[in-house]
Design an enzyme around this catalytic site. Structure first.
Site, PDB file in Angstrom:
ATOM      1  N   ASP A  77       1.680  -3.332  -8.457  1.00 37.09           N
ATOM      2  CA  ASP A  77       1.118  -3.736  -7.171  1.00 37.09           C
ATOM      3  C   ASP A  77      -0.036  -2.772  -6.926  1.00 37.09           C
ATOM      4  OD1 ASP A  77       0.498  -4.582  -4.696  1.00 37.09           O
ATOM      5  OD2 ASP A  77       2.365  -4.000  -3.741  1.00 37.09           O
ATOM      6  N   ASP A 121       4.895   0.699  -4.004  1.00 37.56           N
ATOM      7  CA  ASP A 121       5.127   1.814  -3.087  1.00 37.56           C
ATOM      8  C   ASP A 121       6.469   1.684  -2.380  1.00 37.56           C
ATOM      9  OD1 ASP A 121       4.694  -0.206  -1.278  1.00 37.56           O
ATOM     10  OD2 ASP A 121       2.771   0.554  -0.565  1.00 37.56           O
ATOM     11  N   ASP A 129       6.395  -4.334  -0.979  1.00 34.36           N
ATOM     12  CA  ASP A 129       6.697  -5.022  -2.232  1.00 34.36           C
ATOM     13  C   ASP A 129       8.172  -4.888  -2.609  1.00 34.36           C
ATOM     14  OD1 ASP A 129       6.674  -2.339  -2.830  1.00 34.36           O
ATOM     15  OD2 ASP A 129       4.778  -2.420  -3.908  1.00 34.36           O
TER      16      ASP A 129
END
Length: 639
Positions: free
Chosen positions: A332, A534, A538
């Protein structure tokens, strides 16, 4: 009357005394008993005295094994210790007390050495627990008090001096200091922090006198949760380990049954019962799967402890095992391949407009906004010593930009869509410059218009990490076949970055739900997939991956909860380290398994054909167990 809470420490002390002191002492007494027994037999001492010494030797040598057997039988399971004790009793039945005692001595010595070696893997937890001070200097109602850390409350003001460790997660209220966070994150470089910044329990204040306000109680601090996580990880079993433990039960029963048949049937071929029985006792010893069973936990515990010391926290052996099978890594983008903090990269003023005027106008228009892009513009203005005054009127246009008014003049800052919606035609020259910057990978390009006059444009982007391309290359060298980028940014920005970094697949303009579906598709297409994020927006994608990796998670509760592997610092190199550690661990596990099985096969075949003395069989069996443990402990030194 002693309460339960008062009795608990005494029980812990008693257990420690038994495990740490008595067991090695019993091993020494067993050895002394063997020597005394041999001397008494050679000196022609009375049989009753010699028998008494042998029985005492058996007591000390078999005490802990028998205790383990009884505990296992209470749960309807069989310990491999049973095979050893039966073999020693068989030797005693044949009158070979000394050989049986040697078996018990070597078996007990091996257990003590294993326990000592595996305690080395617990030093990661011990060293983390030592980071929290016992007492804290707190200011309450104008008075300074020394309190036990458990009695400190959220909201208390803690006084930190140079050399003090931060006792609890806190926010700096006053003062500036340099903090060593290496114990938690593995990052060797100290970090300077000032008012409003978070400091984590266990970090060391190197310089500066500070006052910090406690934000979490001791039980919820990052340090406490990391300690709990490492402890739980060492208790969780990988699939290979669980399989071997289930196999141990069936195997032990099978060995006992096979030896019983051997003792009953082989004498029919002409061997004496005594020879057959003795050889059966040797078989019980050499066929024991001790080395096989310890081969997996010795490696896994060492790997988890080694990673924890470097800020790489596996939540269990199963995730360490799964990571070794990963062939695809999905990132991500924000906060992993980039820093996660937008910065102003380009100021392009129109003719007759200075960069100072352009930045000052943008900063004033954006001053009331809380958007990350606005914060980046205001930081740039502060660096240029621009005094930013709020506009007289302000309104944000969602997804487009802002409108602001001062001195009765309207100012617009935003994307071309903002001006299109406002009926203002954008000069072709300005649009071309904006498109060129977008193709170079700038995240956001904002046009600036004030009172009928075009001032220019500003580009803001989340800077990529300088070592991102290097670390992606290192991941490929470590065996990763595909690198995938998932991002909510526009496709032009994502494609430009992917090309610079060497990413194989790019999926842009995604919502969190889109990332989840893509991770599921990648698993169906490639098999093992690791997702790096993180741990905040996500979380669904992290949970869907074979291994979810949260990066830069120090102080991030969501990351500590959702990920399978937590990296305590913002360092892509930690992913490479974790991947190599997992694969090295799997290699060592299979080395141990193959070696343990080979030793059992060789010893069993030799016993059945040539014959092996019981002491020599014990040396081969226990020696292989110690070698397997030491081979696993090599992972403590992995770098």
């Amino acid at each position: 009357m002693t309460t339960l809470s008062q009795a608990a420490p005494w029980r812990q002390l008693s257990q420690w005394f038994h495990d740490e002191i008595l067991e090695p002492l019993f091993v020494v007494l067993t050895l002394i008993g063997i020597v005394v027994g041999i001397w008494l037999e050679g000196a022609g001492a009375p049989d009753s005295l010699t028998l008494l010494v042998h029985l005492a030797t058996y007591f000390f040598g078999a005490f802990y094994a028998v205790r383990a057997i009884i505990e296992a039988l209470r749960h309807w399971s069989i310990e491999v210790d049973l095979l050893m004790v039966l073999a020693a009793l068989g030797a005693a039945y044949l009158g070979d007390f000394t050989e049986g005692a040697i078996l018990l001595f070597l078996f007990s010595l091996s257990n003590v050495l294993q326990a000592y070696a595996l305690r080395r893997t617990e030093q990661a937890i011990t060293s983390l627990m030592a980071l929290r001070p016992d007492t804290v200097r707190v200011r309450r109602h104008g008075h300074e008090l020394d309190l036990a850390v458990e009695h400190v409350q959220v909201g208390d003001i803690v006084i930190l001096r140079p050399g003090d460790r931060v006792p609890l997660d806190s926010v700096i209220e006053r003062g500036v200091g340099t903090f060593d966070e290496s114990a938690l994150t593995g990052e060797s470089m100290p970090v300077q922090k000032g008012p409003g910044m978070t400091v984590l329990a266990g970090t060391l204040n190197q310089t500066g006198a500070l006052e910090v306000r406690v934000t979490k109680p001791a039980s919820e601090s990052t340090l406490a949760r990391v300690i709990a996580m490492v402890s739980e990880a060492q208790a969780r079993k990988a699939r290979t380990q669980s399989f071997l433990e289930r196999f141990e039960q069936r195997y032990a029963i099978g060995v006992i049954a096979a030896v019983a048949l051997f003792i009953l049937l082989v004498p029919l071929s002409g061997m004496t019962f005594a020879d057959t029985f003795y050889r059966g006792m040797v078989l019980l010893t050499v066929a024991s799967p001790c080395a096989l069973v310890i081969s997996v936990p010795a490696a896994l515990l060492s790997a988890i402890a080694s990673g924890a010391r470097r800020g790489v926290l596996f939540k269990g052996g199963v995730h360490l095992e799964e990571l070794s099978r990963v062939r695809v890594i999905a990132f991500d983008k924000t906060g992993t391949l980039t820093f996660g903090k937008p910065v102003v990269t380009d100021l392009v003023p129109m003719t007759g407009v200075s960069e100072y005027e352009l930045l000052a106008t943008i900063a004033r228009a954006e001053q009331p906004s809380e958007h990350p892009i606005a914060r980046a513009i205001l930081r740039a203005a502060e660096e240029q010593s621009i005094d930013v005054v709020p506009p007289e009127q302000f309104s944000a246009v969602t997804g487009m930009g802002v409108r602001a008014t001062w001195d009765e003049i309207e100012t617009l800052v935003g994307s071309p869509r903002l001006f299109e919606a406002s009926g203002i035609a954008v000069p072709t020259e300005l649009l071309a410059q904006a498109d060129a910057l977008m193709k170079q990978g700038r995240g956001s390009v904002l046009l600036v218009w004030r009172g009928g006059r075009w001032l220019g444009l500003v580009a803001v982007m989340d800077r990529e990490r300088p070592d991102a391309a290097q670390q992606i290359a290192a991941l490929r060298a470590a065996g990763i076949e595909r690198i995938v980028m998932l991002t909510g940014d526009n496709a032009l920005v994502a494609e430009a970055m992917a090309q610079r970094l060497g990413v194989d697949e790019v999926y842009a303009e995604l919502l969190p739900a889109d990332k989840l579906h893509l991770v599921e598709q990648l698993r169906q297409r490639y098999g093992g997939v690791a997702m790096v994020g993180d741990g905040v927006n996500d979380a669904p994608a992290l949970a869907a991956a074979t291994v979810g990796i949260a990066m830069g998670a120090a102080g991030t509760d969501a990351a500590l909860e959702t990920a399978d592997l937590v990296l305590m610092r913002d360092d892509l190199g930690a992913i490479v380290y974790a991947l190599r550690l997992s694969r090295r661990t799997q290699r060592i596990i299979w080395q141990n398994i193959v070696f343990a099985l080979a030793v059992v096969v060789v010893l069993v075949l030799t016993t059945l054909t040539v014959g092996v003395p019981l002491p020599l069989g014990v040396v081969g069996h226990e020696g292989s167990t110690i070698i397997v443990v030491l081979n696993g402990l090599r992972l403590l030194l992995f770098r």
